[in-house]
Motif scaffolding. Sequence first.
Motif, short mmCIF file in Angstrom:
data_model
loop_
_atom_site.label_atom_id
_atom_site.label_comp_id
_atom_site.label_asym_id
_atom_site.label_seq_id
_atom_site.Cartn_x
_atom_site.Cartn_y
_atom_site.Cartn_z
N SER A 6 0.85 -1.19 0.00
CA SER A 6 0.00 0.00 0.00
C SER A 6 0.88 1.24 0.00
O SER A 6 1.85 1.33 0.76
CB SER A 6 -0.89 0.02 1.24
N PHE B 165 -4.45 2.10 -1.19
CA PHE B 165 -4.56 1.59 0.17
C PHE B 165 -5.22 0.22 0.17
O PHE B 165 -6.34 0.04 -0.30
CB PHE B 165 -5.38 2.54 1.05
N ASP B 166 -4.48 -0.74 0.69
CA ASP B 166 -4.99 -2.11 0.84
C ASP B 166 -4.69 -2.53 2.27
O ASP B 166 -3.53 -2.77 2.63
CB ASP B 166 -4.30 -3.04 -0.15
#
Length: 223
Positions: A27, A32-33
Motif C-alpha cells: 500500500s 490503500f490495501d
Amino acid sequence: MIQVRRGEERYRGGDPDGGIESLHAFSFGPHFDPDNLRFGALIACNEERLAAGAGFDEHPHRDTEIVTWVVEGELTHRDSAGHETTVRSGDLQRLSSAGGVRHVERNAGGAPLRFVQMWLAPREFGGEPAYEIVRGIADGTPYAVPRAGALLHVRRLTDGERTAVPAAERVYVHVVRGAIGIGGQRLEAGDAARITDGTELELTALAASECLMWEMGPEPVYG
C-alpha cells in the motif's frame, strides 16, 4: 509459508507525463490495501523508472530506513543534512530519516534510470538522520540496517546456481533480473516471495539472476 506476489500485481503510480513510472509492492499513497500494509519491517518496495531529467523534488521523510539499489543509470541524491552523491548501478544507498530529513532524487544523466527503493520501519522513533553509500557491494555480503533489525543480502547468481534462504522469521525476496525457483515456484523479474518461518529453503537461478533478499524478525511492536 511462501506467498508469491507477481510483478503485474503491483500498484502503478508515479507521473508518466513527468517521466516517472513507479510500481509499488505494498500500500502506497492513494493505493490503500489494509491486507497489504507491510511484511516484517518492510513497508515499501518500489520499482522506479525515471526518464532523463525526471525526478522527485524535495520532500520530507521521518522515522523510516530508506535503502536504494540502483539497477541501471545514475541517481543523484541531495538531502538537508548536506549529503550530495551520485549512486550508480551496483551501489547501495541508505538514508535513515530518523527525526526528520528532506531530500531530492533525480536522474540528472542522459540515460534512463531504474532503481529499487525499499522502506523499513525502525524499532524506535526519533534520533539523528544518517546516510551511507556502499560502492559496488560484493555478492553475498550482508548489509545490516540496525535501526530496523534487518539484513539485506544481494545475490547475483549464474544459471543453475543455488543459494540458501536465511532461516529467519521473515524473508522477503525481490527478483531484480532473470528468473529463480523457490519452493517449487518460478519467479521472474519484478516478482517477489514473502517467506514466513522458512527452514532449509534454497533459491535456484533458472537463468543468470540478481535478487535482493531481506532477512528480518517479526513486525515491530510499539508502545
